[in-house]
Write a protein that holds these residues in place. Structure first.
Motif, PDB file in Angstrom:
ATOM      1  N   ALA A   1      -4.747  -3.904  -5.117  1.00  0.00           N
ATOM      2  CA  ALA A   1      -4.909  -3.237  -4.878  1.00  0.00           C
ATOM      3  C   ALA A   1      -3.669  -2.520  -3.189  1.00  0.00           C
ATOM      4  O   ALA A   1      -2.735  -1.862  -3.098  1.00  0.00           O
ATOM      5  CB  ALA A   1      -6.314  -2.922  -3.185  1.00  0.00           C
ATOM      6  N   THR A   2      -3.025  -3.964  -2.941  1.00  0.00           N
ATOM      7  CA  THR A   2      -1.906  -3.645  -2.582  1.00  0.00           C
ATOM      8  C   THR A   2      -0.626  -3.423  -3.055  1.00  0.00           C
ATOM      9  O   THR A   2      -0.039  -2.331  -2.112  1.00  0.00           O
ATOM     10  CB  THR A   2      -1.934  -4.905  -2.119  1.00  0.00           C
ATOM     11  OG1 THR A   2      -2.881  -5.120  -0.428  1.00  0.00           O
ATOM     12  CG2 THR A   2      -0.239  -4.842  -0.868  1.00  0.00           C
ATOM     13  N   VAL A   3      -0.224  -3.925  -3.979  1.00  0.00           N
ATOM     14  CA  VAL A   3       0.464  -3.179  -4.647  1.00  0.00           C
ATOM     15  C   VAL A   3       0.920  -1.512  -5.407  1.00  0.00           C
ATOM     16  O   VAL A   3       1.564  -1.331  -5.002  1.00  0.00           O
ATOM     17  CB  VAL A   3       0.770  -4.344  -6.533  1.00  0.00           C
ATOM     18  CG1 VAL A   3       1.798  -3.524  -7.762  1.00  0.00           C
ATOM     19  CG2 VAL A   3       1.065  -5.823  -5.922  1.00  0.00           C
ATOM     20  N   TYR A   4      -0.499  -1.231  -5.142  1.00  0.00           N
ATOM     21  CA  TYR A   4      -1.043   0.183  -6.016  1.00  0.00           C
ATOM     22  C   TYR A   4      -0.475   1.311  -4.737  1.00  0.00           C
ATOM     23  O   TYR A   4      -0.219   1.690  -4.823  1.00  0.00           O
ATOM     24  CB  TYR A   4      -2.324   0.169  -5.608  1.00  0.00           C
ATOM     25  CG  TYR A   4      -2.586   1.414  -7.093  1.00  0.00           C
ATOM     26  CD1 TYR A   4      -2.416   1.873  -8.255  1.00  0.00           C
ATOM     27  CD2 TYR A   4      -3.340   1.950  -6.714  1.00  0.00           C
ATOM     28  CE1 TYR A   4      -2.176   2.898  -8.143  1.00  0.00           C
ATOM     29  CE2 TYR A   4      -4.479   3.549  -6.526  1.00  0.00           C
ATOM     30  CZ  TYR A   4      -3.192   4.120  -8.164  1.00  0.00           C
ATOM     31  OH  TYR A   4      -3.847   5.351  -8.735  1.00  0.00           O
TER      32      TYR A   4
ATOM     33  N   THR B   1      10.472  -2.801  -0.326  1.00  0.00           N
ATOM     34  CA  THR B   1       9.314  -2.712  -0.410  1.00  0.00           C
ATOM     35  C   THR B   1       8.661  -4.357  -0.486  1.00  0.00           C
ATOM     36  O   THR B   1       7.937  -5.034   0.338  1.00  0.00           O
ATOM     37  CB  THR B   1       8.832  -2.205  -1.817  1.00  0.00           C
ATOM     38  OG1 THR B   1       8.473  -0.930  -1.941  1.00  0.00           O
ATOM     39  CG2 THR B   1       7.226  -2.870  -1.817  1.00  0.00           C
ATOM     40  N   ALA B   2       9.729  -5.138  -0.511  1.00  0.00           N
ATOM     41  CA  ALA B   2       9.452  -6.704  -0.771  1.00  0.00           C
ATOM     42  C   ALA B   2       9.708  -7.131   0.591  1.00  0.00           C
ATOM     43  O   ALA B   2       9.037  -7.688   0.848  1.00  0.00           O
ATOM     44  CB  ALA B   2      11.281  -6.619  -1.352  1.00  0.00           C
ATOM     45  N   LEU B   3      10.501  -6.409   1.578  1.00  0.00           N
ATOM     46  CA  LEU B   3      11.097  -6.638   3.359  1.00  0.00           C
ATOM     47  C   LEU B   3       9.366  -6.322   3.739  1.00  0.00           C
ATOM     48  O   LEU B   3       9.002  -7.638   4.529  1.00  0.00           O
ATOM     49  CB  LEU B   3      11.983  -6.227   3.580  1.00  0.00           C
ATOM     50  CG  LEU B   3      13.179  -6.513   3.376  1.00  0.00           C
ATOM     51  CD1 LEU B   3      14.856  -5.807   3.520  1.00  0.00           C
ATOM     52  CD2 LEU B   3      13.912  -8.020   3.481  1.00  0.00           C
ATOM     53  N   SER B   4       9.269  -5.229   3.464  1.00  0.00           N
ATOM     54  CA  SER B   4       7.935  -4.907   4.053  1.00  0.00           C
ATOM     55  C   SER B   4       6.733  -6.096   3.541  1.00  0.00           C
ATOM     56  O   SER B   4       6.175  -6.896   4.867  1.00  0.00           O
ATOM     57  CB  SER B   4       6.996  -3.725   3.894  1.00  0.00           C
ATOM     58  OG  SER B   4       8.107  -2.702   3.657  1.00  0.00           O
ATOM     59  N   CYS B   5       6.683  -6.290   2.801  1.00  0.00           N
ATOM     60  CA  CYS B   5       5.395  -7.593   2.236  1.00  0.00           C
ATOM     61  C   CYS B   5       5.784  -8.832   2.551  1.00  0.00           C
ATOM     62  O   CYS B   5       5.329  -9.289   3.057  1.00  0.00           O
ATOM     63  CB  CYS B   5       5.687  -6.996   0.412  1.00  0.00           C
ATOM     64  SG  CYS B   5       4.707  -6.109  -0.103  1.00  0.00           S
ATOM     65  N   LEU B   6       6.938  -9.378   2.789  1.00  0.00           N
ATOM     66  CA  LEU B   6       7.417  -9.978   2.906  1.00  0.00           C
ATOM     67  C   LEU B   6       7.010 -10.672   4.250  1.00  0.00           C
ATOM     68  O   LEU B   6       7.320 -11.428   5.311  1.00  0.00           O
ATOM     69  CB  LEU B   6       9.300 -10.670   3.495  1.00  0.00           C
ATOM     70  CG  LEU B   6       9.154 -10.807   1.450  1.00  0.00           C
ATOM     71  CD1 LEU B   6      10.889 -11.128   1.801  1.00  0.00           C
ATOM     72  CD2 LEU B   6       9.322 -12.563   1.536  1.00  0.00           C
ATOM     73  N   LEU B   7       7.643 -10.014   5.210  1.00  0.00           N
ATOM     74  CA  LEU B   7       6.906  -9.680   7.071  1.00  0.00           C
ATOM     75  C   LEU B   7       5.569  -9.581   7.362  1.00  0.00           C
ATOM     76  O   LEU B   7       5.073 -10.608   8.432  1.00  0.00           O
ATOM     77  CB  LEU B   7       7.324  -8.214   7.310  1.00  0.00           C
ATOM     78  CG  LEU B   7       6.829  -8.018   8.920  1.00  0.00           C
ATOM     79  CD1 LEU B   7       7.307  -8.644  10.485  1.00  0.00           C
ATOM     80  CD2 LEU B   7       7.330  -6.239   9.068  1.00  0.00           C
ATOM     81  N   GLY B   8       4.807  -8.848   6.091  1.00  0.00           N
ATOM     82  CA  GLY B   8       3.322  -9.182   5.762  1.00  0.00           C
ATOM     83  C   GLY B   8       2.611 -11.031   5.505  1.00  0.00           C
ATOM     84  O   GLY B   8       1.675 -11.573   6.001  1.00  0.00           O
TER      85      GLY B   8
ATOM     86  N   VAL C   1       8.454  -5.396  -8.232  1.00  0.00           N
ATOM     87  CA  VAL C   1       8.432  -5.453  -9.347  1.00  0.00           C
ATOM     88  C   VAL C   1       8.010  -3.944  -9.680  1.00  0.00           C
ATOM     89  O   VAL C   1       8.719  -3.095 -10.770  1.00  0.00           O
ATOM     90  CB  VAL C   1       7.930  -6.611 -10.441  1.00  0.00           C
ATOM     91  CG1 VAL C   1       8.401  -6.779 -11.798  1.00  0.00           C
ATOM     92  CG2 VAL C   1       8.971  -7.979 -10.234  1.00  0.00           C
ATOM     93  N   ALA C   2       6.793  -4.146  -9.663  1.00  0.00           N
ATOM     94  CA  ALA C   2       5.721  -2.528  -9.668  1.00  0.00           C
ATOM     95  C   ALA C   2       6.153  -1.450  -8.749  1.00  0.00           C
ATOM     96  O   ALA C   2       6.401  -0.637 -10.384  1.00  0.00           O
ATOM     97  CB  ALA C   2       4.799  -3.064  -9.040  1.00  0.00           C
ATOM     98  N   VAL C   3       7.506  -1.450  -8.309  1.00  0.00           N
ATOM     99  CA  VAL C   3       8.134  -0.498  -7.576  1.00  0.00           C
ATOM    100  C   VAL C   3       9.791   0.230  -8.450  1.00  0.00           C
ATOM    101  O   VAL C   3       9.901   0.771  -8.882  1.00  0.00           O
ATOM    102  CB  VAL C   3       8.320  -0.889  -5.882  1.00  0.00           C
ATOM    103  CG1 VAL C   3       9.740   0.263  -5.687  1.00  0.00           C
ATOM    104  CG2 VAL C   3       7.444  -0.255  -4.985  1.00  0.00           C
ATOM    105  N   ALA C   4      10.039  -1.339  -8.591  1.00  0.00           N
ATOM    106  CA  ALA C   4      10.887  -1.045  -9.518  1.00  0.00           C
ATOM    107  C   ALA C   4      11.510  -0.370 -10.728  1.00  0.00           C
ATOM    108  O   ALA C   4      11.207   0.183 -12.044  1.00  0.00           O
ATOM    109  CB  ALA C   4      11.570  -2.396  -9.867  1.00  0.00           C
ATOM    110  N   MET C   5       9.197  -0.732 -11.653  1.00  0.00           N
ATOM    111  CA  MET C   5       9.362  -0.488 -13.198  1.00  0.00           C
ATOM    112  C   MET C   5       8.849   1.201 -13.073  1.00  0.00           C
ATOM    113  O   MET C   5       8.993   1.889 -13.724  1.00  0.00           O
ATOM    114  CB  MET C   5       8.080  -1.314 -13.989  1.00  0.00           C
ATOM    115  CG  MET C   5       8.655  -2.332 -13.910  1.00  0.00           C
ATOM    116  SD  MET C   5       9.704  -2.371 -14.731  1.00  0.00           S
ATOM    117  CE  MET C   5       8.768  -1.827 -16.654  1.00  0.00           C
ATOM    118  N   ALA C   6       7.781   1.372 -11.552  1.00  0.00           N
ATOM    119  CA  ALA C   6       7.440   2.739 -11.427  1.00  0.00           C
ATOM    120  C   ALA C   6       8.763   3.886 -11.212  1.00  0.00           C
ATOM    121  O   ALA C   6       9.116   4.826 -11.318  1.00  0.00           O
ATOM    122  CB  ALA C   6       6.491   3.831 -10.739  1.00  0.00           C
TER     123      ALA C   6
END
Length: 470
Positions: free
Chosen positions: A61-64, A100-107, A159-164
């Protein structure tokens, strides 16, 4: 430096969505660390592995949600001016994945700080309570394992953002012409067979070449309309003021497709109307998978009398039912748009139905996921009342994460759909369409979707919860 300004100098709404992604990443990271703490405190590896497997739903759900936020980021959208300075689609895709990676790293960092604070590693005062056995306060925390689990969310989301958002080659509508050789090695542009001596007949190849030039020169400027060429106008395919496409000698003896006579006074070239909106292909598959899931649940309820944990077929049926709802979402949204345009529709219903048919995939997919999560949450809530409630806080956090991410993804998809229709909305307002009509069309779309998906979610939830509680 410009890439950093594109990421930081965004609209406050974009920054808010990025903070929501960081919050979801923090919740998922805390659940992963809780699974690690439970494994440290309990020697049974099967229970700990099951707790870690339950974290797959919040992670997905988070990746989506992170992919949906990256799609609606206007700062990383490809624009012609940025390609000239080296920020093409590939570079902007990399910037979006890095953001996106920076936002997730902050979390993930916030999750680690919260977990260490509850354990007492920072203040030396661990939290007491029976529900805190997942903290493993009296045991040392393996830092490599914790960092590996916390890196799952940033890595998977980027990775999901790069593929999308990866650059795709433009798909041309016209197929590539295949040259076939005719008599004497000449190119043949048609598959029709020629009789003996027809190739050398006077004027035959000239007329064919003129027809080819007329077809290539008619540019489809607007779908469903007609382009009128009058005398004296500079049109493609003309050699002089009186030459008309389709004639061999320029006398105008052969009339065009839209001319009334052979005088050559005017030629109307019809352009085919755009293709109708094709319905998404997932509706039959979604209904099939949903029916199979409900059938598996019904069979599991008849074949066993123990708890659903002892009947994995019941949980498998629930998962299949949820997947079927998610697959059927775009098709049901397209069906809602078609139903709005039946029985003599007015301007309001026609506008609302056409938007639903156009945005069926973009809106229907997250809407189907929301319905699937609602049905699964209702079924698992009825099951949780019958089971042990020792892990209540973690279950509540997981349900809140999955539900919040899916609803936020649906709202983000609505924002993306509004951005995609910005030019159409501006054109309607320029033509004089009142703002009240556009708002009524939006309210009508929301009402129709709620009227269909709301009862459907309740019915599937009841049918899914009945075998689990039986």
């Amino acid at each position: 430096m410009l890439a950093l300004r594109l990421s930081l100098g965004a609209h406050p709404a974009v920054q808010l969505r990025r903070l929501l992604v960081a919050t979801a990443s923090a919740g998922t990271g805390f659940l992963l660390l809780s699974a690690l703490g439970h494994a440290l405190g309990h020697p049974d590896p099967s229970v700990s592995a099951l707790r870690l497997a339950w974290c797959a739903a919040p992670l997905a759900a988070t990746v989506y949600f992170a992919v949906a936020v990256a799609r609606t980021d206007p700062g990383t959208r490809p624009r012609p001016g940025l390609s000239a300075i080296g920020l093409g689609p590939a570079r902007l895709m990399a910037i979006s994945a890095l953001t996106t990676a920076l936002s997730c790293l902050l979390g993930s960092a916030l999750a680690l700080l919260a977990f260490l604070q509850l354990r007492g590693d920072l203040t030396g005062m661990p939290v007491d309570g029976a529900a805190t056995d997942f903290l493993a306060a009296g045991r040392p925390l393996p830092l490599p394992a914790a960092l590996t689990l916390l890196a799952l969310v940033p890595l998977t989301a980027s990775v999901a953002v790069a593929m999308a958002l990866r650059p795709r080659e433009p798909v041309t509508g016209a197929p590539r012409a295949v040259h076939a050789y005719g008599r004497f090695g000449a190119y043949r542009r048609t598959a029709a067979l020629e009789s003996f001596g027809a190739y050398g007949r006077f004027g035959k190849q000239l007329a064919a070449s003129a027809r080819v030039r007329r077809t290539a020169g008619a540019a489809p400027e607007r779908g469903g309309a007609a382009v009128l060429e009058r005398d004296g106008a500079a049109a493609p395919g003309r050699d002089g003021a009186g030459d008309t496409p389709g004639t061999a000698d320029g006398s105008g003896a052969a009339a065009g497709p839209g001319s009334a006579d052979g005088s050559g006074a005017g030629t109307v070239t019809d352009i085919p109307a755009p293709a109708a909106h094709t319905p998404p292909s997932g509706l039959p598959w979604g209904i099939t998978v949903l029916a199979v899931g409900l059938a598996v649940e019904a069979f599991a309820s008849r074949s066993g009398t123990g708890s659903p944990a002892d009947r994995p077929a019941a949980l498998l049926g629930l998962a299949l039912a949820c997947v079927g709802l998610a697959l059927a979402g775009p098709g049901l949204t397209h069906l809602c748009g078609r139903m709005l345009q039946t029985a003599r529709p007015g301007a309001l219903r026609l506008l609302a139905g056409r938007v639903l048919m156009t945005e069926a995939t973009r809106l229907g997919r997250p809407l189907g996921v929301v319905c699937a999560v609602t049905a699964a949450a209702y079924a698992m809530a009825s099951l949780h009342e019958r089971e042990d409630a020792s892990s209540g806080p973690l279950v509540a956090l997981g349900v809140l994460l999955v539900a919040g991410c899916t609803v936020a993804t649906l709202l983000t998809a609505a924002v993306e759909s509004r951005q995609a229709r910005a030019d159409t909305t501006a054109a309607l307002r320029l033509l004089g369409a009142p703002t009240v009509t556009l708002r009524r069309a939006a309210a009508l779309r929301a009402g129709v979707l709620l009227a269909l998906f709301g009862p459907l979610s309740l019915v599937v939830a009841q049918l899914s919860a009945w075998p689990l509680t039986g």
